[in-house]
Design an enzyme around this catalytic site. Sequence first.
Site, PDB file in Angstrom:
ATOM      1  N   LYS A  61     -17.437   6.679  -3.574  1.00 38.19           N
ATOM      2  CA  LYS A  61     -17.176   5.872  -4.766  1.00 38.19           C
ATOM      3  C   LYS A  61     -17.783   4.468  -4.672  1.00 38.19           C
ATOM      4  O   LYS A  61     -18.349   3.966  -5.629  1.00 38.19           O
ATOM      5  CB  LYS A  61     -15.662   5.770  -5.005  1.00 38.19           C
TER       6      LYS A  61
ATOM      7  N   GLY B  44     -19.740   3.198  -1.731  1.00 40.15           N
ATOM      8  CA  GLY B  44     -21.005   3.144  -1.008  1.00 40.15           C
ATOM      9  C   GLY B  44     -22.222   3.397  -1.866  1.00 40.15           C
ATOM     10  O   GLY B  44     -23.242   2.705  -1.734  1.00 40.15           O
ATOM     11  N   HIS B  45     -22.134   4.363  -2.778  1.00 43.07           N
ATOM     12  CA  HIS B  45     -23.325   4.656  -3.584  1.00 43.07           C
ATOM     13  C   HIS B  45     -23.623   3.520  -4.552  1.00 43.07           C
ATOM     14  O   HIS B  45     -24.786   3.254  -4.876  1.00 43.07           O
ATOM     15  CB  HIS B  45     -23.176   5.989  -4.331  1.00 43.07           C
TER      16      HIS B  45
ATOM     17  N   LYS C 117       0.854  -1.178   0.000  1.00 42.39           N
ATOM     18  CA  LYS C 117       0.000   0.000   0.000  1.00 42.39           C
ATOM     19  C   LYS C 117       0.893   1.231   0.000  1.00 42.39           C
ATOM     20  O   LYS C 117       2.059   1.164   0.395  1.00 42.39           O
ATOM     21  CB  LYS C 117      -0.892   0.018   1.248  1.00 42.39           C
TER      22      LYS C 117
ATOM     23  N   GLY D  10     -21.208   6.017   4.535  1.00 41.14           N
ATOM     24  CA  GLY D  10     -20.294   6.429   3.474  1.00 41.14           C
ATOM     25  C   GLY D  10     -20.864   6.077   2.118  1.00 41.14           C
ATOM     26  O   GLY D  10     -20.952   4.901   1.766  1.00 41.14           O
ATOM     27  N   VAL D  11     -21.259   7.078   1.350  1.00 40.00           N
ATOM     28  CA  VAL D  11     -21.864   6.819   0.038  1.00 40.00           C
ATOM     29  C   VAL D  11     -21.045   7.506  -1.056  1.00 40.00           C
ATOM     30  O   VAL D  11     -21.572   8.162  -1.950  1.00 40.00           O
ATOM     31  CB  VAL D  11     -23.347   7.249  -0.007  1.00 40.00           C
TER      32      VAL D  11
END
Length: 360
Positions: A187, A189-190, A84, A184-185
């Site tokens: 990238k 979540g939505h 990472k 969290g909505v």
Amino acid sequence: MPNVFGSLHKGTEPRHEQVVFCQDEASGLRAIIAVYSTALGPALGGTRFYPYGSEEEALADVLNLSRGMAYKNALAGLDLGGGKAVIIGDPATDKSEALLRAYGRFVQSLNGRYYTACDVGTFSEDMDIVARESRFVTGRTVAHGGAGDSSILTAFGTYQGMRAAAEHVWGSPSLRGRRVGVEGVGKVGHRLVEHLREDGAEVVVCDVNESAVERLRARHPEVDVVADRDAMVHADLDVYAPCALGGSLNDDTVPALTAKIVCGAANNQLAHTGIEKQLADRGVLYAPDYVVNAGGVIQVADEIHGFDFERARSRATGIFETTKKIFELAADEGVPPAVAADRLAERRMSEIGRLRSILL
């Protein structure tokens, strides 16, 4: 300061293989690349661009995230290790072509030990810029031969894990009629909300970004909204889906949960060791985050050898069976699912990783 080079003792987990601090003063780049393991192959993991409060905070995050990627890639069945990177700064004000290209030079300097991709604060278009300086970049735009937005299969895989959890708890792999709280909505979540609504679930959401909630409500006015995480965990839910930053499951939130299942796309949801037991003791089924959110890494990994979306999607569908296998192993061994998932990942890293000792 996290203990990067701490002494190894019998029974402790391996340390990171490599941690690289990268700085380019002219562009303002301050980055850390952490390679946890290359037992299964080159390390793969995204680049997080975030305004950390300190270098110590950034280092702690990249160490945790890179370890999680090793376990995630192992359980996704990929021949890839875990790594990472984090870039310290505000992507809204500090991101520039020069900074991203300087970062790409550092990625290239590792000569393939680490492949990067998107994460919080970075996008496929950014990876196109990084790739101008490095061959070891995935998650590029479709126009540049890449897999595009990895949040597509991250959300899809998380939904598959949630289906497996629903089957384990309620006997059916459907969320129809269940009330699911998505924290969290952005990238991912939505997109998860889209899958849940198609399946007939009732959805309640929250997000620190009010515009993200407004965009979602414009498409789904039937979705309920609560103020914040605290309101979410206290809400009457069947499933709690953390899809923002990590640490959402802690000593304060776990006792307040009403949900029977926790299954979300956020990384490092468990604030500390022992939270997994608290969840199990309360009868809450936890779908390990790095198992169910592996769809994104499956998507970008497929890009390394020539991307095919349907092939990647088919592989991400396998998250359903992997999650079921972990629940079954946890029940057989009398341990929380998080422990069972770790054991399964470590077993694969050990069994497959040792094959490298057979010289060709």
